[in-house]
Design a protein around this motif. Structure first.
Motif, PDB file in Angstrom:
ATOM      1  N   PRO A  94       0.796  -1.229   0.000  1.00 12.56           N
ATOM      2  CA  PRO A  94       0.000   0.000   0.000  1.00 12.56           C
ATOM      3  C   PRO A  94       0.829   1.280   0.000  1.00 12.56           C
ATOM      4  O   PRO A  94       0.273   2.370  -0.065  1.00 12.56           O
ATOM      5  CB  PRO A  94      -0.773  -0.124   1.318  1.00 12.56           C
ATOM      6  N   CYS A  95       2.155   1.178   0.049  1.00 15.46           N
ATOM      7  CA  CYS A  95       3.000   2.312   0.414  1.00 15.46           C
ATOM      8  C   CYS A  95       3.756   2.919  -0.765  1.00 15.46           C
ATOM      9  O   CYS A  95       4.481   2.213  -1.476  1.00 15.46           O
ATOM     10  CB  CYS A  95       3.990   1.854   1.484  1.00 15.46           C
ATOM     11  N   THR A  96       3.604   4.229  -0.964  1.00 11.25           N
ATOM     12  CA  THR A  96       4.347   4.915  -2.023  1.00 11.25           C
ATOM     13  C   THR A  96       5.829   5.028  -1.667  1.00 11.25           C
ATOM     14  O   THR A  96       6.679   5.076  -2.561  1.00 11.25           O
ATOM     15  CB  THR A  96       3.783   6.318  -2.282  1.00 11.25           C
ATOM     16  N   ALA A  97       6.154   5.078  -0.376  1.00  9.43           N
ATOM     17  CA  ALA A  97       7.554   5.219   0.034  1.00  9.43           C
ATOM     18  C   ALA A  97       8.386   4.007  -0.369  1.00  9.43           C
ATOM     19  O   ALA A  97       9.603   4.106  -0.512  1.00  9.43           O
ATOM     20  CB  ALA A  97       7.643   5.442   1.544  1.00  9.43           C
ATOM     21  N   LYS A  98       7.737   2.854  -0.552  1.00 10.51           N
ATOM     22  CA  LYS A  98       8.463   1.673  -1.009  1.00 10.51           C
ATOM     23  C   LYS A  98       9.037   1.894  -2.405  1.00 10.51           C
ATOM     24  O   LYS A  98      10.085   1.351  -2.754  1.00 10.51           O
ATOM     25  CB  LYS A  98       7.535   0.451  -1.013  1.00 10.51           C
ATOM     26  N   LYS A  99       8.340   2.690  -3.220  1.00  8.78           N
ATOM     27  CA  LYS A  99       8.843   2.983  -4.559  1.00  8.78           C
ATOM     28  C   LYS A  99      10.140   3.777  -4.475  1.00  8.78           C
ATOM     29  O   LYS A  99      11.029   3.623  -5.325  1.00  8.78           O
ATOM     30  CB  LYS A  99       7.797   3.756  -5.354  1.00  8.78           C
ATOM     31  N   ALA A 100      10.235   4.640  -3.470  1.00  9.02           N
ATOM     32  CA  ALA A 100      11.463   5.404  -3.262  1.00  9.02           C
ATOM     33  C   ALA A 100      12.562   4.507  -2.706  1.00  9.02           C
ATOM     34  O   ALA A 100      13.733   4.633  -3.082  1.00  9.02           O
ATOM     35  CB  ALA A 100      11.197   6.576  -2.321  1.00  9.02           C
ATOM     36  N   GLU A 101      12.182   3.598  -1.821  1.00 10.34           N
ATOM     37  CA  GLU A 101      13.170   2.694  -1.218  1.00 10.34           C
ATOM     38  C   GLU A 101      13.844   1.833  -2.286  1.00 10.34           C
ATOM     39  O   GLU A 101      15.052   1.575  -2.230  1.00 10.34           O
ATOM     40  CB  GLU A 101      12.501   1.801  -0.172  1.00 10.34           C
ATOM     41  N   VAL A 102      13.065   1.392  -3.268  1.00  5.22           N
ATOM     42  CA  VAL A 102      13.596   0.528  -4.329  1.00  5.22           C
ATOM     43  C   VAL A 102      14.667   1.245  -5.151  1.00  5.22           C
ATOM     44  O   VAL A 102      15.516   0.587  -5.769  1.00  5.22           O
ATOM     45  CB  VAL A 102      12.430   0.047  -5.234  1.00  5.22           C
ATOM     46  N   GLN A 103      14.656   2.582  -5.154  1.00  2.00           N
ATOM     47  CA  GLN A 103      15.641   3.337  -5.923  1.00  2.00           C
ATOM     48  C   GLN A 103      16.999   3.421  -5.229  1.00  2.00           C
ATOM     49  O   GLN A 103      17.992   3.819  -5.848  1.00  2.00           O
ATOM     50  CB  GLN A 103      15.127   4.763  -6.183  1.00  2.00           C
ATOM     51  N   LYS A 104      17.064   3.044  -3.956  1.00  2.00           N
ATOM     52  CA  LYS A 104      18.321   3.154  -3.204  1.00  2.00           C
ATOM     53  C   LYS A 104      19.323   2.097  -3.667  1.00  2.00           C
ATOM     54  O   LYS A 104      18.964   0.969  -3.985  1.00  2.00           O
ATOM     55  CB  LYS A 104      18.047   3.001  -1.701  1.00  2.00           C
ATOM     56  N   ASP A 105      20.587   2.481  -3.662  1.00  2.00           N
ATOM     57  CA  ASP A 105      21.644   1.608  -4.180  1.00  2.00           C
ATOM     58  C   ASP A 105      21.753   0.294  -3.410  1.00  2.00           C
ATOM     59  O   ASP A 105      22.086  -0.737  -3.998  1.00  2.00           O
ATOM     60  CB  ASP A 105      22.990   2.341  -4.136  1.00  2.00           C
ATOM     61  N   ASN A 106      21.477   0.334  -2.090  1.00  2.00           N
ATOM     62  CA  ASN A 106      21.606  -0.900  -1.306  1.00  2.00           C
ATOM     63  C   ASN A 106      20.379  -1.803  -1.414  1.00  2.00           C
ATOM     64  O   ASN A 106      20.393  -2.942  -0.939  1.00  2.00           O
ATOM     65  CB  ASN A 106      21.876  -0.571   0.165  1.00  2.00           C
ATOM     66  N   ILE A 107      19.322  -1.315  -2.073  1.00  2.00           N
ATOM     67  CA  ILE A 107      18.100  -2.108  -2.232  1.00  2.00           C
ATOM     68  C   ILE A 107      17.941  -2.599  -3.674  1.00  2.00           C
ATOM     69  O   ILE A 107      17.389  -3.677  -3.915  1.00  2.00           O
ATOM     70  CB  ILE A 107      16.856  -1.278  -1.839  1.00  2.00           C
ATOM     71  N   LYS A 108      18.447  -1.826  -4.634  1.00  2.00           N
ATOM     72  CA  LYS A 108      18.301  -2.161  -6.056  1.00  2.00           C
ATOM     73  C   LYS A 108      18.679  -3.596  -6.404  1.00  2.00           C
ATOM     74  O   LYS A 108      18.012  -4.231  -7.228  1.00  2.00           O
ATOM     75  CB  LYS A 108      19.131  -1.195  -6.911  1.00  2.00           C
ATOM     76  N   PRO A 109      19.757  -4.159  -5.822  1.00  2.00           N
ATOM     77  CA  PRO A 109      20.125  -5.523  -6.214  1.00  2.00           C
ATOM     78  C   PRO A 109      19.090  -6.582  -5.831  1.00  2.00           C
ATOM     79  O   PRO A 109      19.106  -7.688  -6.378  1.00  2.00           O
ATOM     80  CB  PRO A 109      21.442  -5.766  -5.456  1.00  2.00           C
ATOM     81  N   TYR A 110      18.185  -6.233  -4.899  1.00  2.00           N
ATOM     82  CA  TYR A 110      17.269  -7.244  -4.369  1.00  2.00           C
ATOM     83  C   TYR A 110      15.819  -7.057  -4.817  1.00  2.00           C
ATOM     84  O   TYR A 110      15.100  -8.032  -5.026  1.00  2.00           O
ATOM     85  CB  TYR A 110      17.340  -7.252  -2.834  1.00  2.00           C
ATOM     86  N   VAL A 111      15.353  -5.821  -4.927  1.00  2.00           N
ATOM     87  CA  VAL A 111      13.970  -5.551  -5.325  1.00  2.00           C
ATOM     88  C   VAL A 111      13.993  -4.822  -6.666  1.00  2.00           C
ATOM     89  O   VAL A 111      14.554  -3.742  -6.778  1.00  2.00           O
ATOM     90  CB  VAL A 111      13.218  -4.702  -4.280  1.00  2.00           C
ATOM     91  N   ASN A 112      13.378  -5.414  -7.661  1.00  2.00           N
ATOM     92  CA  ASN A 112      13.479  -4.881  -9.019  1.00  2.00           C
ATOM     93  C   ASN A 112      12.385  -3.870  -9.361  1.00  2.00           C
ATOM     94  O   ASN A 112      12.530  -3.090 -10.296  1.00  2.00           O
ATOM     95  CB  ASN A 112      13.456  -6.027 -10.029  1.00  2.00           C
TER      96      ASN A 112
END
Length: 350
Positions: free
Chosen positions: A316-334
């Motif tokens: 439900p969260c728009t902030a998750k879309k921002a989190e996915v853009q972070k360099d330490n998250i990109k390798p895991y969530v596409n």
């Protein structure tokens, strides 16, 4: 989920559905220009002054549904052409003013902005008013009203202000992508970017695409049972569906050990909260847990055990879309999607 809280949400969903439908058929971006006419056919306006303005705004919504402005790092964007109907006068005296003898509003104003005319009605001098709100607080008739934008009122970190042409303007250095402004804007002039096209591309080109769903999914689709929703997600092409709650269990286990070691700890589970700490209270950053969020933790586990694969988070969260853009998250969530985007995907595939 088929019932939307507002017509703004329903309109946003229809744009997402049509964009997804064209993407499945490999007709984007050639057909994108025709989507506004599909949603608003004919020449009779239903929302704005004329059908041409409606379609112009819909064109901007289509762009956001296709990923938005690539030069704007924020996942929340302002549709300038849609942001023109809000009263932006600040504090004003309404017709409820009784011209009382107490004059508390005048006495409390430290800037001399309040005066009374011959008929004893209060007036605010905008050249002197500092928008402090002291007068409104002491008025016994609540006759002084603050005409603020709903988005400004919704934003508790004061990231939204008025632009040069009186449109809403977002300060990216303050914004935490929580989406409160998106939900509160009555005209839908603020919207979160969609990465639904990224998800469709993965589903069409990759053999193993996993869906990580937030626990809230059980209450979002009230016309179907949770098992039916999971079956529908797999029918879209996802190879399997896992709960982010499993990642939460993994994080809780690790955070317990971290807390025992460090003595004081704040959670890393919510990307909006972490962003708030980063931007507003950087001195507290050392106390944020070193653990990834539940979404990223379970996604990392999948990549480590099921590679090669792709992972899409749905919640439900728009902030998750921002989190996915972070360099330490990109390798895991596409990619990250909201439930309304998932509904649009369902309906785009009938």
């Amino acid at each position: 989920m088929r019932k939307f809280d507002t017509k703004v949400q329903h309109l946003k969903y229809k744009v997402l559905r049509e964009v997804a439908r064209e993407a499945w058929a490999d007709r984007l971006p050639e057909s994108a220009i025709d989507i506004p006419k599909t949603i608003v056919p004919g020449k009779v306006p239903t929302m704005r002054c004329c059908v041409y303005k409606e379609r112009a705004i819909l064109t901007e919504r289509v762009k956001i549904a296709m990923g938005g402005n690539p030069h704007n790092p924020n996942v929340i964007e302002v549709i300038d052409i849609a942001c023109d109907e809000c009263p932006v006068g600040g504090y004003e005296v309404t017709a409820a003013c009784r011209g009382c003898l107490a004059h508390r509003c005048e006495d409390v104003c430290r800037f001399g902005a309040l005066t009374f005319d011959a008929s004893h009605v209060a007036h605010i001098d905008k050249s002197k008013c500092k928008e402090c709100g002291a007068c409104a607080k002491v008025c016994p008739y609540s006759a002084i009203h603050n005409y603020r934008r709903p988005c400004e009122s919704a934003c508790k970190i004061k990231a939204i202000s008025m632009g040069d042409e009186k449109q809403a303007s977002i300060d990216n250095s303050k914004c935490i992508s929580c989406g409160a402004c998106v939900y509160q804007c009555p005209f839908g002039a603020l919207s979160d970017k969609s990465f639904i096209l990224d998800a469709i591309k993965m589903l069409k080109n990759c053999e193993r695409v996993y869906a990580i769903v937030a626990p809230a999914i059980v209450s979002q689709f009230n016309y179907a049972k949770p098992g039916q929703v999971i079956t529908a997600i797999k029918a879209l092409g996802f190879c399997d569906v896992l709960e982010a709650a499993l990642g939460a269990d993994m994080v809780a286990y690790n955070e317990a050990a971290e807390l025992a070691e460090r003595g004081f700890l704040t959670s890393s589970c919510c990307p909006a909260f972490v962003s708030y700490i980063e931007k507003s209270f950087p001195d507290l950053l050392p106390f944020v847990s070193h653990n990834l969020s539940p979404m990223a933790t379970i996604s990392k586990y999948i990549h480590e055990h099921e590679a090669p694969c792709k992972v899409v988070f749905i919640g439900p969260c728009t902030a998750k879309k921002a989190e996915v853009q972070k360099d330490n998250i990109k390798p895991y969530v596409n990619a990250a999607m909201t439930f309304e985007e998932l509904q649009a995907l369902f309906d785009s595939r009938d």
